[in-house]
Design an enzyme around this catalytic site. Structure first.
Site, PDB file in Angstrom:
ATOM      1  CB  CYS A   4      -0.885  -0.047   1.249  1.00 31.75           C
ATOM      2  SG  CYS A   4      -1.609   1.531   1.705  1.00 31.75           S
ATOM      3  CB  CYS A   7       1.379   0.777   4.323  1.00 29.74           C
ATOM      4  SG  CYS A   7      -0.184   0.384   5.141  1.00 29.74           S
ATOM      5  CG  ASP A  30      -1.857  15.589  -2.341  1.00 34.59           C
ATOM      6  OD1 ASP A  30      -2.806  14.925  -1.897  1.00 34.59           O
ATOM      7  OD2 ASP A  30      -1.456  15.486  -3.539  1.00 34.59           O
ATOM      8  CG  HIS A  46      -3.947  -0.735   5.324  1.00 34.05           C
ATOM      9  ND1 HIS A  46      -3.553   0.021   4.241  1.00 34.05           N
ATOM     10  CD2 HIS A  46      -5.002  -1.469   4.897  1.00 34.05           C
ATOM     11  CE1 HIS A  46      -4.340  -0.252   3.215  1.00 34.05           C
ATOM     12  NE2 HIS A  46      -5.220  -1.162   3.582  1.00 34.05           N
ATOM     13  CG  ASN A  87     -12.263  12.387  -1.330  1.00 34.33           C
ATOM     14  OD1 ASN A  87     -13.257  13.101  -1.222  1.00 34.33           O
ATOM     15  ND2 ASN A  87     -11.142  12.828  -1.879  1.00 34.33           N
ATOM     16  N   GLY A  93     -14.373   9.705  -5.268  1.00 34.41           N
ATOM     17  CA  GLY A  93     -13.108   9.930  -5.965  1.00 34.41           C
ATOM     18  C   GLY A  93     -11.902   9.415  -5.211  1.00 34.41           C
ATOM     19  CG  HIS A 100      -5.993   9.741   2.010  1.00 34.88           C
ATOM     20  ND1 HIS A 100      -6.276   8.517   1.452  1.00 34.88           N
ATOM     21  CD2 HIS A 100      -6.392  10.663   1.105  1.00 34.88           C
ATOM     22  CE1 HIS A 100      -6.811   8.688   0.249  1.00 34.88           C
ATOM     23  NE2 HIS A 100      -6.907   9.980   0.023  1.00 34.88           N
ATOM     24  CG  HIS A 102      -7.499  15.276   0.820  1.00 34.93           C
ATOM     25  ND1 HIS A 102      -6.675  15.316  -0.280  1.00 34.93           N
ATOM     26  CD2 HIS A 102      -8.173  14.100   0.726  1.00 34.93           C
ATOM     27  CE1 HIS A 102      -6.838  14.213  -1.005  1.00 34.93           C
ATOM     28  NE2 HIS A 102      -7.744  13.461  -0.419  1.00 34.93           N
TER      29      HIS A 102
HETATM   30  P1  5GP Z   1      -7.809  10.612  -2.856  1.00 32.69           P
HETATM   31  O1  5GP Z   1      -8.193  10.974  -4.252  1.00 32.69           O
HETATM   32  O2  5GP Z   1      -7.575   9.129  -2.706  1.00 32.69           O
HETATM   33  O3  5GP Z   1      -8.715  11.175  -1.788  1.00 32.69           O
HETATM   34  O4  5GP Z   1      -6.440  11.341  -2.591  1.00 32.69           O
HETATM   35  C1  5GP Z   1      -5.197  10.757  -2.795  1.00 32.69           C
HETATM   36  C2  5GP Z   1      -4.181  11.865  -2.722  1.00 32.69           C
HETATM   37  O5  5GP Z   1      -2.903  11.289  -2.582  1.00 32.69           O
HETATM   38  C3  5GP Z   1      -4.150  12.737  -3.981  1.00 32.69           C
HETATM   39  O6  5GP Z   1      -4.384  14.082  -3.613  1.00 32.69           O
HETATM   40  C4  5GP Z   1      -2.752  12.516  -4.533  1.00 32.69           C
HETATM   41  O7  5GP Z   1      -2.199  13.676  -5.097  1.00 32.69           O
HETATM   42  C5  5GP Z   1      -1.976  12.049  -3.313  1.00 32.69           C
HETATM   43  N1  5GP Z   1      -0.862  11.176  -3.619  1.00 32.69           N
HETATM   44  C6  5GP Z   1      -0.875  10.108  -4.458  1.00 32.69           C
HETATM   45  N2  5GP Z   1       0.329   9.524  -4.472  1.00 32.69           N
HETATM   46  C7  5GP Z   1       1.119  10.229  -3.622  1.00 32.69           C
HETATM   47  C8  5GP Z   1       2.483  10.094  -3.216  1.00 32.69           C
HETATM   48  O8  5GP Z   1       3.226   9.203  -3.632  1.00 32.69           O
HETATM   49  N3  5GP Z   1       2.947  11.015  -2.327  1.00 32.69           N
HETATM   50  C9  5GP Z   1       2.167  12.018  -1.825  1.00 32.69           C
HETATM   51  N4  5GP Z   1       2.728  12.868  -0.957  1.00 32.69           N
HETATM   52  N5  5GP Z   1       0.873  12.166  -2.189  1.00 32.69           N
HETATM   53  C10 5GP Z   1       0.360  11.276  -3.063  1.00 32.69           C
HETATM   54 ZN    ZN Z   2      -1.946   1.182   3.895  1.00 31.27          ZN
END
Ligand code: 5GP
Ligand code: ZN
Length: 114
Positions: A4, A7, A30, A46, A87, A93, A100, A102
């Site tokens: 993951c 993780c 992000d 997790h 989310n 989305g 997580h 935001h």
């Molecule tokens: P979701 O759409 O699942 O709510 O948000 C996932 C978030 O994780 C997105 O805003 C995306 O930009 C961020 N993200 C995806 N991969 C990585 C990564 O490898 N590092 C960081 N710091 N953020 C990530």
């Molecule tokens: Zn995880």
């Protein structure tokens, strides 16, 4: 290790710009910021989404929110305002299947969100 992305970030196997860390959670910026401040908070444990968090973990969820306001203050948006977004599952989305939160701020937010 659990296969993951978040993780791996929690385990420091993948680098991230860490904003805050304690025994339970990690906060990091992000990688594709949608606002001047865009920080993610994850529990180190997790759970794929909010749907998978059991009631016994209510304290963990509360801890995230208590720290969210402190992280907003660290990032300089506590007074100007910020949004905490969680989310959950397909229609929201959610892309990364490790819960997580935001924290978005540094500009006026639109309402309703898309
Ligand atoms: P979701 O759409 O699942 O709510 O948000 C996932 C978030 O994780 C997105 O805003 C995306 O930009 C961020 N993200 C995806 N991969 C990585 C990564 O490898 N590092 C960081 N710091 N953020 C990530
Ligand atoms: Zn995880």
């Amino acid at each position: 290790m659990h296969d993951c992305l978040f993780c791996k970030i929690a385990a420091k196997a993948i680098p991230a710009k860490v904003v805050y860390e304690d025994d339970l959670i990690l906060a990091f910026d992000d990688i594709r910021p949608m606002a001047p401040v865009h920080t993610l908070i994850i529990p180190k444990e997790h759970f794929a989404s909010l749907n998978e968090v059991p009631a016994e973990k209510a304290g963990l969820l509360a801890h995230v929110l208590v720290k969210a306001k402190e992280i907003a203050a660290l990032k300089g948006v506590a007074t100007t305002g910020y949004r905490v977004v969680l989310n959950t599952a397909r229609d929201s989305g959610q892309e990364v299947l490790h819960i997580h939160f935001h924290i978005l701020g540094g500009r006026p937010m639109l309402w309703p969100p898309g």
